[in-house]
Write a protein that holds these residues in place. Structure first.
Motif, PDB file in Angstrom:
ATOM      1  N   GLU A 328      -3.252  -1.053   1.079  1.00  0.00           N
ATOM      2  CA  GLU A 328      -3.407  -0.633  -0.311  1.00  0.00           C
ATOM      3  C   GLU A 328      -2.086  -0.285  -0.974  1.00  0.00           C
ATOM      4  O   GLU A 328      -2.055  -0.014  -2.173  1.00  0.00           O
ATOM      5  CB  GLU A 328      -4.354   0.567  -0.390  1.00  0.00           C
ATOM      6  CG  GLU A 328      -5.778   0.252   0.045  1.00  0.00           C
ATOM      7  CD  GLU A 328      -6.694   1.456  -0.075  1.00  0.00           C
ATOM      8  OE1 GLU A 328      -6.166   2.592  -0.192  1.00  0.00           O
ATOM      9  OE2 GLU A 328      -7.924   1.281  -0.054  1.00  0.00           O
ATOM     10  N   PHE A 329      -0.990  -0.290  -0.213  1.00  0.00           N
ATOM     11  CA  PHE A 329       0.291   0.133  -0.772  1.00  0.00           C
ATOM     12  C   PHE A 329       1.382  -0.881  -0.469  1.00  0.00           C
ATOM     13  O   PHE A 329       1.346  -1.571   0.549  1.00  0.00           O
ATOM     14  CB  PHE A 329       0.693   1.502  -0.218  1.00  0.00           C
ATOM     15  CG  PHE A 329      -0.280   2.604  -0.548  1.00  0.00           C
ATOM     16  CD1 PHE A 329      -0.222   3.244  -1.778  1.00  0.00           C
ATOM     17  CD2 PHE A 329      -1.275   2.968   0.354  1.00  0.00           C
ATOM     18  CE1 PHE A 329      -1.133   4.247  -2.098  1.00  0.00           C
ATOM     19  CE2 PHE A 329      -2.183   3.967   0.047  1.00  0.00           C
ATOM     20  CZ  PHE A 329      -2.104   4.605  -1.191  1.00  0.00           C
ATOM     21  N   SER A 330       2.338  -0.947  -1.368  1.00  0.00           N
ATOM     22  CA  SER A 330       3.498  -1.816  -1.173  1.00  0.00           C
ATOM     23  C   SER A 330       4.675  -1.189  -1.898  1.00  0.00           C
ATOM     24  O   SER A 330       4.538  -0.169  -2.594  1.00  0.00           O
ATOM     25  CB  SER A 330       3.227  -3.220  -1.720  1.00  0.00           C
ATOM     26  OG  SER A 330       3.209  -3.201  -3.142  1.00  0.00           O
ATOM     27  N   ALA A 331       5.844  -1.808  -1.760  1.00  0.00           N
ATOM     28  CA  ALA A 331       7.036  -1.279  -2.424  1.00  0.00           C
ATOM     29  C   ALA A 331       6.861  -1.246  -3.938  1.00  0.00           C
ATOM     30  O   ALA A 331       7.379  -0.353  -4.611  1.00  0.00           O
ATOM     31  CB  ALA A 331       8.255  -2.124  -2.043  1.00  0.00           C
ATOM     32  N   HIS A 332       6.115  -2.203  -4.479  1.00  0.00           N
ATOM     33  CA  HIS A 332       5.901  -2.219  -5.927  1.00  0.00           C
ATOM     34  C   HIS A 332       5.084  -1.012  -6.383  1.00  0.00           C
ATOM     35  O   HIS A 332       5.149  -0.615  -7.544  1.00  0.00           O
ATOM     36  CB  HIS A 332       5.190  -3.509  -6.348  1.00  0.00           C
ATOM     37  CG  HIS A 332       5.122  -3.699  -7.835  1.00  0.00           C
ATOM     38  ND1 HIS A 332       4.054  -3.290  -8.585  1.00  0.00           N
ATOM     39  CD2 HIS A 332       6.015  -4.216  -8.709  1.00  0.00           C
ATOM     40  CE1 HIS A 332       4.277  -3.561  -9.861  1.00  0.00           C
ATOM     41  NE2 HIS A 332       5.460  -4.118  -9.961  1.00  0.00           N
ATOM     42  N   GLY A 333       4.341  -0.406  -5.455  1.00  0.00           N
ATOM     43  CA  GLY A 333       3.580   0.788  -5.807  1.00  0.00           C
ATOM     44  C   GLY A 333       4.461   1.950  -6.211  1.00  0.00           C
ATOM     45  O   GLY A 333       4.026   2.850  -6.941  1.00  0.00           O
ATOM     46  N   LEU A 334       5.714   1.949  -5.755  1.00  0.00           N
ATOM     47  CA  LEU A 334       6.652   2.995  -6.176  1.00  0.00           C
ATOM     48  C   LEU A 334       7.007   2.825  -7.650  1.00  0.00           C
ATOM     49  O   LEU A 334       7.210   3.809  -8.368  1.00  0.00           O
ATOM     50  CB  LEU A 334       7.926   2.929  -5.326  1.00  0.00           C
ATOM     51  CG  LEU A 334       7.769   3.315  -3.854  1.00  0.00           C
ATOM     52  CD1 LEU A 334       8.983   2.856  -3.054  1.00  0.00           C
ATOM     53  CD2 LEU A 334       7.577   4.826  -3.720  1.00  0.00           C
ATOM     54  N   ARG A 335       7.071   1.564  -8.099  1.00  0.00           N
ATOM     55  CA  ARG A 335       7.416   1.292  -9.497  1.00  0.00           C
ATOM     56  C   ARG A 335       6.251   1.645 -10.418  1.00  0.00           C
ATOM     57  O   ARG A 335       6.431   2.333 -11.425  1.00  0.00           O
ATOM     58  CB  ARG A 335       7.797  -0.183  -9.650  1.00  0.00           C
ATOM     59  CG  ARG A 335       8.347  -0.554 -11.028  1.00  0.00           C
ATOM     60  CD  ARG A 335       9.182  -1.810 -10.937  1.00  0.00           C
ATOM     61  NE  ARG A 335       9.680  -2.278 -12.221  1.00  0.00           N
ATOM     62  CZ  ARG A 335      10.714  -1.751 -12.857  1.00  0.00           C
ATOM     63  NH1 ARG A 335      11.338  -0.703 -12.346  1.00  0.00           N
ATOM     64  NH2 ARG A 335      11.121  -2.240 -14.011  1.00  0.00           N
TER      65      ARG A 335
END
Length: 383
Positions: A328-335
């Motif tokens: 459900e999470f990826s690096a783009h989730g930080l953005r």
């Protein structure tokens, strides 16, 4: 007597040529690309590097060129021809945009099984079903760009191709999914950071990566992986009412996905993220070059920058350690999480965009507004 140096094969020569641009254009699958790309392909990439094209644009062009060459070989048995005939462009659309329901009754509809299997065996194809229209359009656009750089005109603006794309999209509707299913908001970030509690190099690095990526406006993974010491400038501390100043740092972004190196794009870090970054750099003895680096099995810090994909892996690994669902999470989730958290805290969108460096209000507000729409009055007419 010294042994005479054997002449390089065409593949070995292309591999060496790809190595000469690796500093600007990181290539993880160099040997595979050397076999796949032609001499002209490599020369085109070298020319684009010399022209100063943005790193992210070059990565996208290389990725799409490799895919196109792999597809061309699988679909026609030979490398791409330049310029591509209109019939080949129409074949590309037919292989990637198709109707799943029609495929059930006609196995010849869409991408042939042999082409599909060839691309999967090489790692170019992972998902099932038709491709996203945006992906097809992007690859066609990059195909067109590469064609122009070779000095040719293509049939990319032909009415037949435009009509084929329009009809194919209408026949194969596909829900647009976010790059990260869930945003890494403040509460999620706190859980990820809780897994980085020790003073080990890996914990110090991952903690700094997570905090810097989030606090600097949700930086892209390529920007974090490519961050260098030369981009950091210590700023005067920020005064607080209780008298204890907060450390401050400026990050000069330079060329990014939406800017050029000529633009003066700066974001700022204040407080805990600065302390986390300093702790990592001190422990890893990093004084110049790449800020975030790979760590070997025995705790050795590499001299080379961490791979952008590793940022994604770190987010997922920390999510798993925190008891969350990694998928459900990826690096783009930080953005997306940065803008969502800004909305949750009542920070005006223009102010949040100054830090995130989004150029499109529409794109930024799509993350920003979702935070208030879900709990707003319009969604609670029948509570």
């Amino acid at each position: 007597m010294a042994k005479a140096k054997t002449s390089l094969t065409a593949v070995e020569r292309r591999a060496e040529e790809l190595d000469t641009i690796a500093a600007v254009l990181p290539i993880e699958r160099r040997d595979e690309l050397a076999e796949l790309l032609t001499d002209q392909d490599v020369e085109t990439l070298r020319h684009l590097v010399n022209q100063g094209m943005g790193d992210n644009t070059l990565r996208a062009l290389t990725s799409d060129l490799a895919y196109l060459e792999a597809w061309g070989l699988a679909a026609t048995g030979k490398s791409l021809t330049w310029p591509a005939p209109e019939a080949l462009l129409l074949k590309f659309v037919a292989h990637h945009l198709w109707d799943p329901q029609h495929r059930e009754t006609n196995e010849d509809h869409g991408m042939p099984a042999a082409v599909d299997q060839s691309l999967r065996s090489q790692g170019f194809l992972r998902s099932t079903g038709p491709h996203a229209p945006a992906t097809v359009r992007r690859r066609l656009a990059n195909w067109s760009t590469l064609t122009k750089w070779r000095g040719f005109d293509g049939a990319f603006a032909s009415p037949a191709l435009k009509s084929a794309i329009r009809l194919a999209i209408r026949a194969a509707p596909r829900q647009r999914l976010r790059k990260s299913a869930k945003a890494v908001t403040g509460d999620v970030l706190a859980k990820l950071l809780a897994t980085c509690g020790s003073d080990s190099l890996r914990d110090l690095r991952d903690r700094a990566i997570l905090m810097v990526a989030f606090a600097s406006g949700g930086r892209r993974r390529s920007e974090i992986a490519g961050l260098r010491c030369e981009q950091l400038t210590v700023e005067p501390p920020i005064a607080r009412e209780d008298g204890s100043p907060l450390p401050s740092l400026a990050i000069y972004l330079g060329r990014t996905k939406t800017t050029t190196g000529e633009q003066d794009d700066i974001v700022y870090l204040t407080g805990r993220p600065v302390a986390a970054l300093n702790a990592w750099m001190t422990a890893a003895k990093i004084e110049s070059g790449s800020v975030f680096r790979a760590i070997g099995r025995w705790g050795t810090v590499s001299r080379r920058a961490i791979d952008p994909q590793a940022i994604n892996a770190i987010v997922k690994q920390r999510a798993a350690m925190a008891g969350l669902e990694p998928a459900e999470f990826s690096a783009h989730g930080l953005r997306s999480g940065y803008l969502t958290e800004a909305a949750n805290r009542g920070i005006p969108l223009p102010e949040a965009m100054e830090q995130s460096r989004h150029r499109s209000v529409q794109q930024a507000s799509s993350y920003y507004n979702s935070a208030t729409r879900r709990t707003g009055r319009a969604a609670r007419l029948l509570p």
